[in-house]
Enzyme design. Structure first.
Site, PDB file in Angstrom:
ATOM      1  N   LYS A 132      -9.990  12.882   7.790  1.00 10.35           N
ATOM      2  CA  LYS A 132      -9.464  12.644   9.385  1.00 10.35           C
ATOM      3  C   LYS A 132      -9.440  14.053  10.184  1.00 10.35           C
ATOM      4  O   LYS A 132      -9.322  15.209   9.719  1.00 10.35           O
ATOM      5  CB  LYS A 132      -7.953  12.257   9.025  1.00 10.35           C
ATOM      6  CG  LYS A 132      -8.043  10.950   8.726  1.00 10.35           C
ATOM      7  CD  LYS A 132      -6.306  10.250   8.508  1.00 10.35           C
ATOM      8  CE  LYS A 132      -6.332   8.769   7.989  1.00 10.35           C
ATOM      9  NZ  LYS A 132      -6.822   7.680   8.794  1.00 10.35           N
ATOM     10  N   ASP A 168       1.753   6.964   5.262  1.00  8.91           N
ATOM     11  CA  ASP A 168       0.832   5.760   4.915  1.00  8.91           C
ATOM     12  C   ASP A 168       1.144   4.927   3.562  1.00  8.91           C
ATOM     13  O   ASP A 168       0.461   4.160   2.974  1.00  8.91           O
ATOM     14  CB  ASP A 168      -0.455   6.437   4.811  1.00  8.91           C
ATOM     15  CG  ASP A 168      -1.650   5.452   5.076  1.00  8.91           C
ATOM     16  OD1 ASP A 168      -1.490   4.470   5.465  1.00  8.91           O
ATOM     17  OD2 ASP A 168      -2.876   5.784   4.560  1.00  8.91           O
ATOM     18  N   LYS A 170       0.713  -1.127  -0.105  1.00  5.11           N
ATOM     19  CA  LYS A 170      -0.108   0.011  -0.156  1.00  5.11           C
ATOM     20  C   LYS A 170       1.067   1.278  -0.019  1.00  5.11           C
ATOM     21  O   LYS A 170       1.594   1.372   0.919  1.00  5.11           O
ATOM     22  CB  LYS A 170      -0.793   0.086   1.086  1.00  5.11           C
ATOM     23  CG  LYS A 170      -1.556   1.189   1.476  1.00  5.11           C
ATOM     24  CD  LYS A 170      -2.524   1.156   2.725  1.00  5.11           C
ATOM     25  CE  LYS A 170      -2.983   2.660   3.114  1.00  5.11           C
ATOM     26  NZ  LYS A 170      -3.838   2.744   4.240  1.00  5.11           N
ATOM     27  N   GLU A 216      -9.108   3.867   2.373  1.00  7.46           N
ATOM     28  CA  GLU A 216      -8.742   3.730   0.744  1.00  7.46           C
ATOM     29  C   GLU A 216      -7.506   2.860   0.566  1.00  7.46           C
ATOM     30  O   GLU A 216      -7.399   2.201  -0.389  1.00  7.46           O
ATOM     31  CB  GLU A 216      -8.137   5.155   0.933  1.00  7.46           C
ATOM     32  CG  GLU A 216      -6.720   5.337   1.145  1.00  7.46           C
ATOM     33  CD  GLU A 216      -6.466   5.523   2.620  1.00  7.46           C
ATOM     34  OE1 GLU A 216      -7.553   5.467   3.344  1.00  7.46           O
ATOM     35  OE2 GLU A 216      -5.250   5.096   2.899  1.00  7.46           O
ATOM     36  N   ARG A 231      -7.314  -0.439   1.398  1.00 11.50           N
ATOM     37  CA  ARG A 231      -7.810  -1.570   0.699  1.00 11.50           C
ATOM     38  C   ARG A 231      -8.410  -1.359  -0.697  1.00 11.50           C
ATOM     39  O   ARG A 231      -8.170  -2.502  -1.432  1.00 11.50           O
ATOM     40  CB  ARG A 231      -9.036  -2.207   1.658  1.00 11.50           C
ATOM     41  CG  ARG A 231     -10.047  -1.292   1.747  1.00 11.50           C
ATOM     42  CD  ARG A 231     -11.105  -1.629   3.043  1.00 11.50           C
ATOM     43  NE  ARG A 231     -10.427  -0.993   4.347  1.00 11.50           N
ATOM     44  CZ  ARG A 231     -11.010  -1.265   5.211  1.00 11.50           C
ATOM     45  NH1 ARG A 231     -12.215  -1.754   5.584  1.00 11.50           N
ATOM     46  NH2 ARG A 231     -10.444  -0.737   6.481  1.00 11.50           N
ATOM     47  N   ASP A 278     -11.811   7.172   3.877  1.00  8.69           N
ATOM     48  CA  ASP A 278     -10.797   6.900   4.625  1.00  8.69           C
ATOM     49  C   ASP A 278     -10.376   5.434   4.773  1.00  8.69           C
ATOM     50  O   ASP A 278      -9.099   4.987   5.186  1.00  8.69           O
ATOM     51  CB  ASP A 278     -10.821   7.433   5.911  1.00  8.69           C
ATOM     52  CG  ASP A 278      -9.502   7.738   6.863  1.00  8.69           C
ATOM     53  OD1 ASP A 278      -8.784   7.598   6.129  1.00  8.69           O
ATOM     54  OD2 ASP A 278      -9.621   7.956   7.933  1.00  8.69           O
ATOM     55  N   ASP A 322      -2.447  10.515   3.137  1.00  9.13           N
ATOM     56  CA  ASP A 322      -3.778  10.061   3.674  1.00  9.13           C
ATOM     57  C   ASP A 322      -4.545  10.999   4.458  1.00  9.13           C
ATOM     58  O   ASP A 322      -4.554  11.165   5.737  1.00  9.13           O
ATOM     59  CB  ASP A 322      -3.955   8.464   4.301  1.00  9.13           C
ATOM     60  CG  ASP A 322      -5.415   7.965   4.493  1.00  9.13           C
ATOM     61  OD1 ASP A 322      -6.427   8.808   3.932  1.00  9.13           O
ATOM     62  OD2 ASP A 322      -5.490   7.128   5.516  1.00  9.13           O
TER      63      ASP A 322
END
Ligand code: BES
Ligand code: MN
Ligand code: ZN
Length: 497
Positions: free
Chosen positions: A275, A286, A263, A347, A349, A345, A268
């Site tokens: 967030k 991230d 990933k 994201e 996956r 959020d 993010d």
């Protein structure tokens, strides 16, 4: 820091450190040193009650009788408990100490020290590795180096051992692994205004120098492949999303590769499901999964691993914008499965769904292991000691658990199953991208499993271990480099010939 191995000699400049095990009286080189110092070591040991317990040190500054400016005795604890990790810790602590004292050179003597089942040369290599890992610095954005920031200027380490040639040979591949970890740490530490997807692609491309084949797919190519899930995440970003494929072919021609998938969310914000501000800056990390895969590819190629390996990373930025994807949007993944995006959020996956599908579809790998800073929930479950392991394969899980124990990068297997899978059923699409608060890391893994097409697979949730983990003797960096060692060991122990 330059690392060398040499025969034992006490005529050294800078800090001269001698490793001793607990309760042992001064023997061999330590006794010689004490004699040169006119018995000062023995007297100091007595006065300071120094017995060689792990982590304890005794320091003589400016001693008479030797050329070294400092003599340090460092305790290793009981010889029966000695391990690679313990030796790395000692190396790390000594390097940290020498650097703090603004020494430019450090010599560490290992005489008659060997861990159970570990030859002396191996022990020397682990001490060097510990010191090397400790020497990492990320201070490129500090224009005014304060005195305090100058620690870390240790220029050279010499490990003094009775078997320097063997130690040198043992250390060579470990140094490549350290290089890979430093690359991972650099990528995680780098801020998102610098390390956007385009820059990440550039840094991955640099692996070409080591013989890694690197392909970078842009949005047009991904659109053709039908990667609506990954592409949706980057819609709100000014930076083009990338899928980066790295291939190392060190194994038999035609042999199926092993695959690692990462990933790579360069930043993010949460997207439209924004967030909160507190600690949002941490979300520059991230892309820790992608950084680990990149560092691993570096390590494997640099040490010329005899294995065919592919690394695939989905690199995007998750931003709120007029063009950003919305909660309730439905996207179609490369697998054909549709996803209702309940929370923008969740994201990571969405990125991995297409990266995993693509990887198994194109490469038919022996297994796929993905790494992702996927859920805050994994830190609630496991803290920062263990990464979460989720898998559809007991053998791969066992191999990973063992590799993790051996390398000090521990994983804890979490449950999966149909009951959890139900939580991501959607009213409108084939699935939704969140399953509610309960078992948040598990439902995330269930989501990923829908894109692995029954290939042996493991998912490592590294949200707790990749960054902001507690500082240790061998890691003072915010981005820890977690994952390179366990995966390098997995490949070395089971997939090379
Ligand atoms: N990148 C985060 C997970 C994360 C949080 C990593 C803190 C490291 C530190 C991930 O994309 C995320 O936002 N996950 C959400 C999922 C939720 C919306 C279902 C989370 O964990 O809160
Ligand atoms: Mn997120
Ligand atoms: Zn994320």
């Amino acid at each position: 820091m330059n690392v060398t191995f040499a025969d034992i000699s006490l005529a050294r400049q800078g800090t001269l450190a001698v490793l001793v095990t607990e309760g042992a009286s001064l023997r061999g080189v330590a006794a010689d040193l004490d004699a040169k110092l006119g018995g000062a070591l023995k007297r100091a040991m007595k006065a300071a009650n120094f017995s060689g317990k792990s982590g304890t040190v005794l320091e003589l500054v400016g001693p008479q009788g030797v050329s070294a400016s400092r003599v340090v005795l460092a305790g290793l604890g009981k010889s029966g408990d000695l391990s690679g990790a313990g030796l790395e810790k000692a190396g790390g602590e000594l390097a940290g100490r020498a650097a703090k004292a603004k020494e430019s050179s450090l010599s560490i003597v290992l005489d008659g020290i060997s861990a159970p089942k570990m030859p002396a040369a191996d022990a020397a290599a682990h001490v060097a590795l510990g010191a090397k890992l400790r020497s990492y610095r990320f201070d490129k954005y500090k224009t005014k180096k304060k005195d305090d920031d100058k620690k870390g200027d240790l220029k050279s380490l010499t490990v003094l051992t009775r078997a320097p040639a063997t130690a040198r040979k043992q250390y060579a591949p470990l140094a490549k692994v350290a290089e890979g970890m430093f690359l991972t740490r650099d990528l995680v530490n780098e801020p998102a205004n610098i390390l956007h997807p385009g820059e990440f692609a550039k840094r991955a491309k640099a692996l070409t120098r080591l013989g890694v084949k690197v392909e970078v797919l842009g949005e047009a190519q991904m659109k053709k492949l039908g990667m609506g899930s990954l592409l949706g995440v980057g819609h709100g970003s000014e930076h083009e999303s990338k899928l980066i494929v790295m291939r190392w072919s060190g194994g038999k021609p035609g042999e199926k590769p092993v695959a690692f998938v990462g990933k790579g969310v360069c930043f993010d914000t949460g997207g439209i499901s924004l967030k909160p501000a507190a600690s949002m800056e941490d979300m520059k990390g991230d892309m820790g999964g992608a950084a680990c895969v990149t560092g691993l590819m570096h390590a494997l190629a640099a040490r010329k691993a005899k294995a065919n390996v592919v690394g695939v990373i989905g690199v995007v930025e998750n931003m709120p914008d007029g063009k950003a994807q919305r909660p309730g949007d439905i996207v179609t993944s490369m697998s054909g499965q549709t996803i209702e995006v309940i929370n923008t959020d969740a994201e990571g996956r969405l990125v991995l769904a297409d990266a995993l599908w693509y990887t198994q579809d194109r490469f038919k790998p022996k297994f796929m292991i993905d790494l992702a800073t996927l859920t805050g929930a994994i830190m609630i479950a496991l803290g920062k000691e263990y990464a979460g392991l989720f898998s559809n394969d007991d053998k791969l899980s066992k191999q990973l658990s063992e590799a993790g124990e051996a390398e000090g990068e521990k994983v804890w297997r979490m449950p999966m199953g149909e009951a959890y899978d139900k939580a991501i059923e959607s009213r409108f699409a084939d699935m939704k991208n969140v399953g509610g608060r309960d078992g948040g890391s598990i439902t995330a893994a269930q989501f990923l499993q829908r894109f692995v097409n029954k290939v042996p697979w493991a998912h490592l949730d590294i949200a707790g271990t990749a960054m902001a983990s507690p500082q240790t003797a061998t890691n003072q960096s915010w981005g820890s480099g977690w994952g390179v060692r366990i995966l390098n060991r997995l490949v070395a122990d089971h997939y090379e010939h």
